[in-house]
Write a protein that holds these residues in place. Structure first.
Motif, PDB file in Angstrom:
ATOM      1  N   LYS A 212      -0.945  -2.835  62.618  1.00 24.48           N
ATOM      2  CA  LYS A 212      -2.013  -3.090  61.654  1.00 24.48           C
ATOM      3  C   LYS A 212      -3.006  -4.083  62.246  1.00 24.48           C
ATOM      4  O   LYS A 212      -2.629  -4.994  62.978  1.00 24.48           O
ATOM      5  CB  LYS A 212      -1.423  -3.659  60.359  1.00 24.48           C
ATOM      6  CG  LYS A 212      -0.459  -2.706  59.656  1.00 24.48           C
ATOM      7  CD  LYS A 212       0.212  -3.394  58.476  1.00 24.48           C
ATOM      8  CE  LYS A 212       1.274  -2.488  57.858  1.00 24.48           C
ATOM      9  NZ  LYS A 212       2.024  -3.180  56.781  1.00 24.48           N
ATOM     10  N   GLU A 216      -6.517  -5.772  58.093  1.00 22.83           N
ATOM     11  CA  GLU A 216      -5.633  -4.993  57.224  1.00 22.83           C
ATOM     12  C   GLU A 216      -4.507  -5.866  56.668  1.00 22.83           C
ATOM     13  O   GLU A 216      -4.131  -5.740  55.503  1.00 22.83           O
ATOM     14  CB  GLU A 216      -5.056  -3.806  57.994  1.00 22.83           C
ATOM     15  CG  GLU A 216      -6.065  -2.690  58.224  1.00 22.83           C
ATOM     16  CD  GLU A 216      -5.535  -1.592  59.136  1.00 22.83           C
ATOM     17  OE1 GLU A 216      -6.125  -0.510  59.136  1.00 22.83           O
ATOM     18  OE2 GLU A 216      -4.553  -1.845  59.858  1.00 22.83           O
ATOM     19  N   GLU A 220      -3.827  -6.560  52.823  1.00 15.67           N
ATOM     20  CA  GLU A 220      -2.551  -6.131  52.246  1.00 15.67           C
ATOM     21  C   GLU A 220      -1.858  -7.264  51.508  1.00 15.67           C
ATOM     22  O   GLU A 220      -1.328  -7.077  50.410  1.00 15.67           O
ATOM     23  CB  GLU A 220      -1.645  -5.590  53.355  1.00 15.67           C
ATOM     24  CG  GLU A 220      -0.297  -5.115  52.832  1.00 15.67           C
ATOM     25  CD  GLU A 220       0.615  -4.593  53.942  1.00 15.67           C
ATOM     26  OE1 GLU A 220       1.817  -4.430  53.674  1.00 15.67           O
ATOM     27  OE2 GLU A 220       0.115  -4.359  55.068  1.00 15.67           O
ATOM     28  N   TYR A 221      -1.847  -8.439  52.109  1.00 17.17           N
ATOM     29  CA  TYR A 221      -1.175  -9.583  51.484  1.00 17.17           C
ATOM     30  C   TYR A 221      -2.109 -10.385  50.582  1.00 17.17           C
ATOM     31  O   TYR A 221      -1.704 -11.416  50.037  1.00 17.17           O
ATOM     32  CB  TYR A 221      -0.584 -10.500  52.566  1.00 17.17           C
ATOM     33  CG  TYR A 221       0.654  -9.930  53.225  1.00 17.17           C
ATOM     34  CD1 TYR A 221       1.922 -10.267  52.783  1.00 17.17           C
ATOM     35  CD2 TYR A 221       0.548  -9.043  54.286  1.00 17.17           C
ATOM     36  CE1 TYR A 221       3.057  -9.751  53.387  1.00 17.17           C
ATOM     37  CE2 TYR A 221       1.664  -8.511  54.901  1.00 17.17           C
ATOM     38  CZ  TYR A 221       2.925  -8.858  54.446  1.00 17.17           C
ATOM     39  OH  TYR A 221       4.042  -8.340  55.053  1.00 17.17           O
ATOM     40  N   LYS A 356       7.249  -9.548  52.200  1.00 16.35           N
ATOM     41  CA  LYS A 356       7.172  -8.229  51.555  1.00 16.35           C
ATOM     42  C   LYS A 356       8.595  -7.704  51.415  1.00 16.35           C
ATOM     43  O   LYS A 356       9.306  -7.555  52.400  1.00 16.35           O
ATOM     44  CB  LYS A 356       6.314  -7.268  52.391  1.00 16.35           C
ATOM     45  CG  LYS A 356       6.181  -5.883  51.758  1.00 16.35           C
ATOM     46  CD  LYS A 356       5.099  -5.049  52.420  1.00 16.35           C
ATOM     47  CE  LYS A 356       5.438  -4.729  53.856  1.00 16.35           C
ATOM     48  NZ  LYS A 356       4.448  -3.797  54.473  1.00 16.35           N
TER      49      LYS A 356
END
Length: 610
Positions: A212, A216, A220-221, A356
Motif C-alpha cells: 500500500k 493509502e 485507511e487508518y 487493525k
C-alpha cells in the motif's frame, strides 16, 4: 581482422538472442580481444575512464536527485496538464521538448534531464515507462541536428569543411535538416512504439514495492482525523520542557508521535526539515512543530492552555520518518502481551499508531490493548528502523517493502535547491564562456546533489546508478579501437565508397549515409564521423560535387543510429529503465534509421545542391 569480425558477429548474435545480459556479453567480447592480443590492456580498459562513461555515472545521480526531490513529478504534471489525458499529445510533447533541449546541450545530458520526468509521467498516467523512454532517447539525437553544437559529429564535419578551405557552417545551418529529422521521427516512431512497446509487460508503476502507498495507509487508518499539528511559540508553556515532563498520555490521553523543525534560508527558497520521534528526553523548542494524536477537542484545549499555534495543514509529509504495516504471526511471543510492554519503542524506536483486528480499527487506548494473532499494527518510525523490523524478528511479517517505499518518498523541500544545481549544470554545458568542461559540470552537480541533502543518504545516490548500462558502454567502446586498429573500418568504408563513386552523386550519397550508419552500430558516432568525414570529402571532390551534402550525410548517419542500445549513450541510458531488449531497438530503431536514410538521400541535395 578475421578474429575481430568473428568476435563482433558473435557479440551481435548474443545481443539479439537476449538470454545473456548485455553487459556480460560486452565484457566477454572485451576479454576475448584481450586474450587474442587484438587490444592491449590500456586500450581495452580505456572505456572505463572515458569522459562519456563518467558523465553517464554523474548524470544518473543528477537524474536520481531530480526524482528524489519531486522536481520530476512537478515538471511531469505540467506536461501532463498540457497533454490533457491524450497519449498522442503526451508523446508529441515528450519528443518536442526533448528535441528542443537536445539542440543546445548534449544528447546524453538531455536524456538524463528528461528521463526522471518521463518516468514520473508514466507512473501518473498508469503507463509503462518503456512507451516513452525509447522515443525520448531517439528525440535527443533528432534534436541534436538542429544546431551546430547539438551533437559532436556536427562539429567534426565543420572542422573537415574549414580544414579544406570551405565556408564554415553557421550555428543554425543545421536547422532545416533537424526539423525534417524530427518530423520523420514522429511519423515513424508513433505507430512503431505503440505496436512494439505499448503492450509489453513490465513492472507495476503505481505502488511502491507492491504494498500500500503511504497515502493509502493514512486514508485507511483515518490518521488525519485524529492527527493535528501545532507549533511551539516563544511564550508556549511547553517550551524547553521534555516529553516526559509533559506526561501527555497520563494527563490528557494524547501522544506526541513526531517533532519536526523547519527553517528557510534568507532567500526563502531553500527549506530545511528535521524530523525526530518524540522520546521521553526530547526537549521542545520554539519553532518546533509537534504532531499530536488523540481526541481532537482535548488537543485543542491543551493547545489553547499552553499557547500552541494550530497549523491548518494536518497532512503528514513522509521524509526520514515513515509508516508501514506489520502482521503478528500465530507463534509470536507478543500474543497476549499489552502493547505498552511489547518493546517496540524501547528496542526499535518505533511508535504503534493503530491496530487493525478482524476488519476493525483500534486507534485509542492502545497501550492497554492486548495483542492477538493476526493483528495488523500500523507502525511509525525512521525508515531504517522499519527495515530492521523485517530483518531481525520472526514474530511478525512486514507488509510491503519499506526500502522501496522510502525511495518513493520525495524530499520536496529540497526541490528548489535541486533545480538550482540542475540549471547551473546545464548553463555550464551550454555556454562556452564558462570555462568548465561538461564532464566537470556533471561531476560537480552530482556531488552537490549528495552534499546538499537531495538524497536521504549516500547509499541512495549510488543506487540510482544503472551499472549495467555503464559497463555495457564502457566495454563496447574499445570495439571501435579494434575495428580501426585491424583495418576493418577502413576496408569497409573504402570498398563501399569506391564501388559507388562511379555511379550518380545520389547513389554515392546514399552509400556514405548507410556506411556511416552501419559503422555507428558498432563504434561511437564521433569516431565514425572522424573516420568517414575525410572519405566523404575526398569522394565529393573526385566527382566534382559540393562536399556539403556528403558531409551532412556523414553527421546524419553517425547521429541517427537507433537500431542498437550501445550505438549512442542515450540509447544505453534508457535500456534498463525501459526494460528493453536488443530486439526492441531493432524493431523500432532500424525502420526509423532506414526511412531516415532514404528520405535524406533525396532531401539533402535539395537543401545543399551537388
Amino acid at each position: 581482422m578475421t578474429a575481430t569480425l568473428t568476435i563482433l558477429a558473435i557479440t551481435i548474435i548474443l545481443f539479439v538472442n537476449g538470454r545473456i545480459r548485455a553487459d556480460i556479453v560486452a565484457l566477454c567480447a572485451l576479454a576475448a580481444m584481450l586474450l587474442l592480443g587484438i587490444l592491449t590492456p590500456e586500450e581495452a580498459l580505456a572505456g572505463f575512464s572515458s569522459t562519456v562513461v563518467i558523465m553517464m555515472v554523474g548524470l544518473f545521480v543528477v537524474g536520481g536527485a531530480i526524482l528524489q526531490t519531486g522536481l520530476a513529478k512537478a515538471a511531469s504534471q505540467k506536461i501532463m496538464k498540457l497533454a490533457a489525458g491524450s497519449d498522442i499529445r503526451m508523446f508529441l510533447l515528450v519528443v518536442t521538448v526533448t528535441a528542443v533541449i537536445g539542440a543546445f546541450i548534449s544528447n546524453t545530458g538531455t536524456v538524463a534531464l528528461m528521463m526522471p520526468i518521463v518516468v514520473s509521467m508514466a507512473a501518473q498516467a498508469n503507463m509503462r515507462p518503456g512507451r516513452l523512454l525509447m522515443p525520448l532517447a531517439f528525440a535527443s539525437s533528432l534534436g541534436g541536428m538542429l544546431t551546430l553544437i547539438g551533437t559532436p559529429p556536427n562539429l567534426v564535419i565543420q572542422q573537415a569543411l574549414t580544414g579544406a578551405g570551405y565556408q564554415p557552417l553557421g550555428f543554425f545551418s543545421f536547422f532545416p535538416v533537424g526539423i525534417i529529422c524530427i518530423i520523420i521521427g514522429i511519423i515513424v516512431m508513433m505507430p512503431l512504439t505503440k505496436l512494439f512497446l505499448y503492450k509489453k509487460k513490465g513492472k507495476a508503476t503505481g505502488k511502491a514495492g507492491g504494498g500500500k502507498t503511504l497515502d493509502e495507509l493514512v486514508d485507511e487508518y483515518q490518521l488525519s482525523n485524529g492527527l493535528r499539528r501545532y507549533m511551539v511559540k516563544e511564550q508556549s508553556g511547553v517550551r524547553n520542557k521534555t516529553v516526559a515532563e509533559l506526561n501527555l498520555r497520563g494527563r490528557y490521553g494524547l501522544s506526541i508521535i513526531e517533532i519536526r523543525s523547519e527553517s528557510t534560508d534568507r532567500s526563502g527558497l531553500i527549506r530545511n526539515v528535521r524530523q525526530s520521534l518524540a522520546g521521553p528526553d526530547s526537549i521542545l523548542s520554539a519553532g518546533d512543530i509537534i504532531y499530536l494524536m488523540g481526541d481532537t477537542a482535548v488537543m485543542d484545549n491543551f493547545a489553547k492552555s499552553n499557547g500552541l499555534k494550530r497549523l491548518d495543514n494536518n497532512n503528514m509529509d513522509f521524509y526520514d520518518i515513515g509508516i508501514a504495516e506489520i502482521v503478528l504471526i500465530p507463534t509470536s511471543r507478543l500474543i497476549g502481551t499489552m502493547l505498552k510492554n511489547s518493546g517496540f519503542r524501547e528496542r526499535y524506536d518505533i511508535n504503534v499508531l493503530g491496530i487493525k483486528r478482524s476488519g476493525n480499527y483500534i486507534m485509542t487506548g492502545l497501550p492497554e490493548e492486548k495483542l492477538m494473532s493476526g493483528d495488523v499494527l500500523l507502525v511509525q518510525g525512521k525508515w531504517s528502523n522499519i527495515s530492521r523490523l523485517d530483518e531481525q524478528e520472526t514474530d511478525w511479517v512486514v507488509l510491503g517493502q519499506p526500502e522501496e517505499q522510502a525511495r518513493q518518498v520525495t524530499l520536496n523541500y529540497r526541490a528548489p535547491l535541486a533545480a538550482v544545481i540542475m540549471v547551473a549544470m546545464v548553463a555550464m554545458m551550454v555556454f562556452d564562456f564558462i570555462p568548465v568542461a561538461p564532464v566537470t559540470a556533471v561531476i560537480v552537480a552530482g556531488l552537490l546533489m549528495v552534499l546538499c541533502g537531495c538524497f536521504r543518504n549516500v547509499e541512495a545516490a549510488y543506487k540510482t546508478i544503472n551499472w549495467e548500462s555503464i559497463v555495457l558502454i564502457a566495454a563496447m567502446m574499445p570495439m571501435s579501437v579494434a575495428l580501426e586498429k585491424t583495418g576493418t573500418s577502413a576496408m569497409i568504408s573504402h570498398s563501399l565508397v569506391s564501388s559507388l563513386g562511379s555511379m550518380s552523386p545520389t547513389v554515392l550519397l546514399a552509400g556514405i549515409y548507410f556506411t556511416t550508419s552501419l559503422l555507428t552500430m558498432f563504434i561511437s558516432n564521433t569516431a565514425t564521423a572522424v573516420l568517414m568525414a575525410p572519405i566523404a570529402m575526398t569522394s565529393a571532390i573526385e566527382i566534382g560535387a559540393s562536399p556539403y551534402p556528403f558531409l551532412f550525410a556523414v553527421t546524419l548517419g553517425a547521429s541517427m543510429c537507433f537500431a542498437s542500445p550501445f550505438s549512442t549513450p542515450p540509447n544505453a541510458l534508457v535500456m534498463h529503465a525501459g526494460e528493453y531488449t536488443f530486439s526492441d531497438y531493432v524493431k523500432v530503431g532500424l525502420p526509423l534509421q532506414i526511412v531516415m536514410g532514404v528520405v535524406m538521400t533525396f532531401v539533402l541535395p535539395l537543401l545543399f545542391p551537388f
